[in-house]
Design a protein around this motif. Structure first.
Motif, short mmCIF file in Angstrom:
data_model
loop_
_atom_site.label_atom_id
_atom_site.label_comp_id
_atom_site.label_asym_id
_atom_site.label_seq_id
_atom_site.Cartn_x
_atom_site.Cartn_y
_atom_site.Cartn_z
N ALA A 22 0.83 -1.21 0.00
CA ALA A 22 0.00 0.00 0.00
C ALA A 22 0.85 1.26 0.00
O ALA A 22 0.56 2.22 0.70
N GLY A 23 1.94 1.24 -0.77
CA GLY A 23 2.79 2.41 -0.90
C GLY A 23 3.82 2.58 0.20
O GLY A 23 4.63 3.50 0.16
N VAL A 24 3.80 1.69 1.21
CA VAL A 24 4.75 1.79 2.32
C VAL A 24 5.81 0.70 2.17
O VAL A 24 5.47 -0.49 2.13
N PRO A 25 7.11 1.07 2.08
CA PRO A 25 8.15 0.05 1.92
C PRO A 25 8.61 -0.53 3.26
O PRO A 25 8.69 0.19 4.26
N TYR A 26 8.91 -1.82 3.25
CA TYR A 26 9.38 -2.53 4.43
C TYR A 26 10.62 -3.34 4.08
O TYR A 26 10.79 -3.79 2.94
N LEU A 27 11.46 -3.55 5.08
CA LEU A 27 12.60 -4.45 4.97
C LEU A 27 12.28 -5.73 5.73
O LEU A 27 11.84 -5.68 6.87
N VAL A 28 12.48 -6.87 5.08
CA VAL A 28 12.40 -8.17 5.75
C VAL A 28 13.83 -8.60 6.07
O VAL A 28 14.68 -8.64 5.17
N ALA A 29 14.10 -8.87 7.33
CA ALA A 29 15.47 -9.15 7.73
C ALA A 29 15.52 -10.27 8.75
O ALA A 29 14.58 -10.49 9.52
N GLY A 30 16.63 -10.99 8.73
CA GLY A 30 16.88 -12.01 9.73
C GLY A 30 17.52 -11.38 10.95
O GLY A 30 18.38 -10.51 10.84
N THR A 31 17.08 -11.80 12.14
CA THR A 31 17.62 -11.27 13.39
C THR A 31 17.93 -12.42 14.32
O THR A 31 17.55 -13.57 14.08
N ASP A 32 18.63 -12.10 15.40
CA ASP A 32 18.91 -13.13 16.40
C ASP A 32 17.62 -13.47 17.12
O ASP A 32 16.91 -12.59 17.61
N LYS A 33 17.30 -14.74 17.20
CA LYS A 33 16.08 -15.18 17.90
C LYS A 33 16.16 -14.79 19.37
O LYS A 33 17.18 -14.95 20.01
N GLY A 34 15.06 -14.25 19.82
CA GLY A 34 15.00 -13.91 21.24
C GLY A 34 15.68 -12.62 21.59
O GLY A 34 15.87 -12.31 22.76
N ASP A 40 10.44 -17.29 13.13
CA ASP A 40 11.68 -18.03 12.87
C ASP A 40 12.87 -17.08 12.70
O ASP A 40 13.71 -17.25 11.82
N GLY A 41 12.95 -16.06 13.56
CA GLY A 41 14.08 -15.14 13.49
C GLY A 41 13.93 -14.03 12.47
O GLY A 41 14.83 -13.21 12.33
N LEU A 42 12.82 -13.97 11.75
CA LEU A 42 12.59 -12.93 10.75
C LEU A 42 11.74 -11.81 11.34
O LEU A 42 10.86 -12.05 12.14
N ARG A 43 12.03 -10.58 10.90
CA ARG A 43 11.25 -9.44 11.34
C ARG A 43 11.03 -8.47 10.18
O ARG A 43 11.74 -8.51 9.18
N ILE A 44 10.04 -7.58 10.38
CA ILE A 44 9.72 -6.55 9.40
C ILE A 44 10.11 -5.20 9.97
O ILE A 44 9.79 -4.90 11.13
N PHE A 45 10.77 -4.37 9.16
CA PHE A 45 11.14 -3.02 9.57
C PHE A 45 10.57 -2.01 8.56
O PHE A 45 10.82 -2.14 7.35
N ARG A 46 9.82 -1.02 9.03
CA ARG A 46 9.33 0.04 8.16
C ARG A 46 10.49 0.94 7.76
O ARG A 46 11.25 1.41 8.62
N LEU A 47 10.61 1.22 6.47
CA LEU A 47 11.75 2.01 6.01
C LEU A 47 11.72 3.43 6.55
O LEU A 47 12.77 4.03 6.77
N ASP A 48 10.52 4.00 6.74
CA ASP A 48 10.48 5.39 7.22
C ASP A 48 10.85 5.51 8.69
O ASP A 48 10.92 6.63 9.22
N ALA A 64 8.45 -13.99 -0.80
CA ALA A 64 6.99 -13.87 -0.84
C ALA A 64 6.34 -14.69 0.28
O ALA A 64 5.43 -14.22 0.97
N SER A 65 6.82 -15.91 0.48
CA SER A 65 6.27 -16.77 1.53
C SER A 65 6.56 -16.19 2.91
O SER A 65 5.69 -16.20 3.80
N ALA A 66 7.78 -15.68 3.10
CA ALA A 66 8.14 -15.10 4.39
C ALA A 66 7.29 -13.88 4.69
O ALA A 66 6.84 -13.68 5.83
N TRP A 67 7.05 -13.04 3.67
CA TRP A 67 6.23 -11.85 3.89
C TRP A 67 4.81 -12.23 4.31
O TRP A 67 4.24 -11.63 5.22
#
Length: 328
Positions: free
Chosen positions: A176-188, A200-208, A229-232
């Motif tokens: 919807a016009g808002v960009p996000y980064l999908v990134a792997g992070t340390d679990k916990g 599973d250690g993945l997170r979403i970060f809003r670019l703004d 696509a599946s992770a998102w």
């Protein structure tokens, strides 16, 4: 010698029929010596390319070889230029599209050029605020994703100072016009900077909300079998569920239907006409209180019937407004 340059040389040959090394060098922005080496490499690889010396000579494809070497059909080319036409593209993409037009067979060029001019993308809303693309860190993020390098990320949630963490950038998604980064992070990890919950250690970060990006020399650690696509979908599902965590029911004046549709979109369900002439109404939202606050501006054109929390919030808002704006 880069494979993409050899393909570009071959496409240029296909388009022109006969070219000189100087023309290839000018087209691909390389030295004449490099262009000649590339042409010779094509011939040595078994491509039907031959050279003719003397006046009017140059390099040609045997028999004219006019096959569409792009492998694209007319419909595919039209769709690509409609989506990424020059009016909506970055300078780099505009340059690439111009080169592609020159590389296309003559019969396909008019369609591609027409498609590229058929639409305009306006990246602002009606208040002239940007709703698409970028942040100052976008280029660095794109480079890190493509190059597969870890990054040190500065990230700030609303009302909180920015925190730093190291993440594995795996992909960029625009919703919807808002960009996000999908990134792997340390679990916990204790830093809850991400916009969405972990999976599973993945997170979403809003670019703004990203305040800084520092690209490291360490390679990204990609989860086995990772598919963006599946992770998102897996990450977005809980967020979408939270946006529909409560349902408010009531009745609406038929004249309010259009306003309600604009305010709530797919979260609104209008039913049949009641005995009093009004419409049945159901609205999903993150909480009854949030939906109530969104409905408050419609005044007496809507009446919330349940749940009690929504009615109570509307009564509180009404009292606050009456106290602020009422007479006396």
């Amino acid at each position: 010698m880069r494979a993409d340059r050899l393909v570009a040389t071959l496409l240029f040959l296909q388009t022109r029929g006969r070219v000189t090394a100087r023309e290839v060098a000018a087209e691909l922005e390389v030295s004449e010596r490099t262009a000649r080496r590339d042409l010779e490499a094509l011939a040595a690889a078994g491509i039907p390319v031959y050279s003719q010396h003397g006046r009017g000579g140059g390099w040609s494809l045997v028999g004219g070889a006019r096959t569409d070497l792009t492998g694209l059909t007319a419909a595919e080319i039209r769709a690509m230029f409609l989506v990424a036409g020059p009016s909506a593209a970055t300078p780099e993409l505009r340059t690439a599209l111009r080169k592609l037009v020159r590389a296309l067979p003559a019969t396909l060029r008019p369609d591609a050029e027409a498609a590229s001019k058929a639409g305009v993308m306006d990246g602002t809303d009606w208040w002239r605020l940007p709703v698409t693309a970028g942040t100052p860190q976008l280029d660095a993020l794109q480079g890190a994703v493509v190059d597969g390098l870890r990054i040190r990320l500065g990230y700030a949630r609303p009302g909180s100072p920015a925190g730093m963490r190291t993440v594995d950038p795996l992909g960029l998604v625009t919703k919807a016009g808002v960009p996000y980064l999908v990134a792997g992070t340390d679990k916990g990890a204790g830093d809850q900077a991400a916009a969405g919950s972990g999976h599973d250690g993945l997170r979403i970060f809003r670019l703004d909300r990203i305040t800084s990006v520092e690209v490291t020399a360490d390679p990204v650690v990609r989860p086995e079998g990772f598919d963006l696509a599946s992770a998102w979908r897996a990450l977005a599902a809980p967020m979408e569920e939270r946006m529909r965590g409560a349902t408010v029911r009531g009745r609406a004046d038929p004249t309010a239907g259009r306003v309600l549709a604009v305010l709530f979109g797919g979260r609104l369900r209008l039913g049949g006409e009641r005995a009093d002439g009004w419409l049945e109404m159901e609205i999903d939202g993150p909480s009854p209180e949030v939906v109530a606050a969104q409905l408050a501006g419609l005044g007496a054109r809507v009446e919330v019937l349940e749940p009690p929390e929504a009615r109570e919030r509307l009564a509180e808002l009404g009292a606050e407004l009456a106290g602020l704006y009422g007479e006396g």
